[in-house]
Design a protein around this motif. Structure first.
Motif, PDB file in Angstrom:
ATOM      1  N   UNK A  21     -42.397  -8.019   9.926  1.00  0.00           N
ATOM      2  CA  UNK A  21     -42.896  -9.640   9.749  1.00  0.00           C
ATOM      3  C   UNK A  21     -41.250 -10.477   9.213  1.00  0.00           C
ATOM      4  N   UNK A  22     -40.607 -10.385   8.833  1.00  0.00           N
ATOM      5  CA  UNK A  22     -39.644 -11.129   8.422  1.00  0.00           C
ATOM      6  C   UNK A  22     -38.747 -11.236   9.480  1.00  0.00           C
ATOM      7  N   UNK A  23     -37.855 -10.216   9.976  1.00  0.00           N
ATOM      8  CA  UNK A  23     -37.548 -10.460  11.289  1.00  0.00           C
ATOM      9  C   UNK A  23     -38.588 -10.980  12.309  1.00  0.00           C
ATOM     10  N   UNK A  24     -39.491 -10.696  12.760  1.00  0.00           N
ATOM     11  CA  UNK A  24     -40.352 -11.524  13.443  1.00  0.00           C
ATOM     12  C   UNK A  24     -40.391 -12.867  12.628  1.00  0.00           C
ATOM     13  N   UNK A  25     -39.916 -13.444  11.744  1.00  0.00           N
ATOM     14  CA  UNK A  25     -39.483 -14.872  10.705  1.00  0.00           C
ATOM     15  C   UNK A  25     -38.935 -15.592  11.627  1.00  0.00           C
ATOM     16  N   UNK A  26     -37.638 -14.935  11.455  1.00  0.00           N
ATOM     17  CA  UNK A  26     -36.265 -14.962  12.219  1.00  0.00           C
ATOM     18  C   UNK A  26     -36.284 -15.391  13.777  1.00  0.00           C
ATOM     19  N   UNK A  27     -36.688 -15.024  14.446  1.00  0.00           N
ATOM     20  CA  UNK A  27     -37.544 -14.755  15.730  1.00  0.00           C
ATOM     21  C   UNK A  27     -37.716 -16.198  16.172  1.00  0.00           C
ATOM     22  N   UNK A  28     -38.939 -16.343  14.995  1.00  0.00           N
ATOM     23  CA  UNK A  28     -39.473 -17.764  14.968  1.00  0.00           C
ATOM     24  C   UNK A  28     -38.203 -18.981  14.914  1.00  0.00           C
ATOM     25  N   UNK A  29     -37.573 -18.722  13.950  1.00  0.00           N
ATOM     26  CA  UNK A  29     -36.522 -19.595  13.140  1.00  0.00           C
ATOM     27  C   UNK A  29     -35.943 -20.076  14.173  1.00  0.00           C
ATOM     28  N   UNK A  30     -35.476 -19.241  15.504  1.00  0.00           N
ATOM     29  CA  UNK A  30     -34.295 -19.467  16.353  1.00  0.00           C
ATOM     30  C   UNK A  30     -34.970 -20.169  17.905  1.00  0.00           C
ATOM     31  N   UNK A  31     -36.743 -20.188  17.659  1.00  0.00           N
ATOM     32  CA  UNK A  31     -37.109 -20.583  19.063  1.00  0.00           C
ATOM     33  C   UNK A  31     -37.601 -21.764  18.587  1.00  0.00           C
ATOM     34  N   UNK A  32     -37.636 -22.409  17.204  1.00  0.00           N
ATOM     35  CA  UNK A  32     -37.445 -23.918  16.591  1.00  0.00           C
ATOM     36  C   UNK A  32     -36.194 -24.742  16.809  1.00  0.00           C
ATOM     37  N   UNK A  33     -35.083 -23.378  16.478  1.00  0.00           N
ATOM     38  CA  UNK A  33     -33.715 -24.363  16.994  1.00  0.00           C
ATOM     39  C   UNK A  33     -33.554 -24.682  17.974  1.00  0.00           C
ATOM     40  N   UNK A  34     -34.048 -23.562  18.896  1.00  0.00           N
ATOM     41  CA  UNK A  34     -33.952 -23.822  20.755  1.00  0.00           C
ATOM     42  C   UNK A  34     -34.903 -25.248  20.668  1.00  0.00           C
TER      43      UNK A  34
END
Length: 268
Positions: A21-34
């Protein structure tokens, strides 16, 4: 000691699920930054979403005992991108305060806040976003590098530390020191963020905790506005009624937070 959650037993599978879940949250953060590089949307709202997710991720990394490494990487992103959201927050806090005792002072403040809000609406350069993405990657690498066999015990220990810290910092609010409320708010945010990455039904959070987060968030907004006002010359000398209004509002919120903290059930 204050008790705000009851944790059920945790298996290795639960711990692995929490890490995912935490790893998926990091992926969401990447998407928001892009998304910050996209010409569509509003910068302040996008930055708000990034910082909100960042606070949650930091709680998750605290849970995994990575507060001095991965959580710090995520914190750096929020601080770097704070300008646009802080400007909007100051303007919103000013509007909610509704002070107009001295029309000339009120107009000067409102006008300057408006200018700062518009100036902060520019998107960050690609280099800044790239640096933020590096921070997310570094945090994710710390998480991925944790031994699978240690995850369950690491989470149990992290949860206990978060509980103790929250209990301690909430109890300190009764001292009425400005930093005490700020620290209590951070401890609450960390626990709420951490709880979101645990398997559903594993923790039971007292609703008062979320209510306290709202009150302390408003109190912190007023503290931030006060610092901005003082830094821009709107001191108590020139607007005594304004400062009285702010202090009265902060006092009300502080008392409410202290009252809620006392209502939390004692540990069994």
């Amino acid at each position: 000691m204050l008790s705000h959650f009851a944790m059920k037993s945790m298996t290795d599978e639960d711990a692995q699920a929490a890490r995912q879940r935490l790893a998926d949250g990091c992926d969401r953060m990447k998407g928001l930054l892009h998304g910050l590089l996209d010409s569509q949307g509003r910068v302040a709202e996008e930055v708000h979403a990034i910082r909100k997710l960042g606070k949650s991720l930091r709680g998750g990394f605290f849970l995994f005992r990575l507060e001095k490494s991965a959580a710090s990487e995520i914190q750096a992103i929020g601080r770097l991108l704070s300008g646009p959201r802080d400007a909007v927050s100051r303007q919103s806090t000013w509007t909610k305060l509704g002070w107009a005792e001295d029309p000339a002072v009120a107009a000067a403040i409102a006008g300057l806040l408006d200018v700062h809000t518009h100036a902060a609406a520019r998107r960050p350069p690609e280099e800044t976003v790239a640096w933020c993405l590096e921070r997310v990657a570094a945090a994710r690498a710390e998480l991925d590098g944790l031994p699978a066999e240690d995850l369950a015990e690491r989470l149990r220990g992290g949860a206990r530390r978060l509980q103790r810290r929250l209990a301690k910092r909430c109890s300190r609010m009764k001292r009425r020191g400005e930093e005490d409320f700020h620290e209590a708010r951070k401890a609450i945010k960390a626990w709420l963020g951490a709880a979101g990455f645990l398997p559903e039904g594993m923790v039971e959070t007292d609703p008062l905790i979320e209510e306290m987060a709202e009150f302390l968030g408003d109190e912190n907004d007023l503290a931030t506005l006060s610092a901005w006002l003082g830094g821009h010359g709107f001191t108590e000398r020139f607007a005594p009624g304004l400062w009285e209004s702010i202090e009265s509002a902060r006092d009300r919120l502080q008392r409410k937070a202290i009252k809620d903290a006392r209502r939390l059930p004692a540990s069994p």
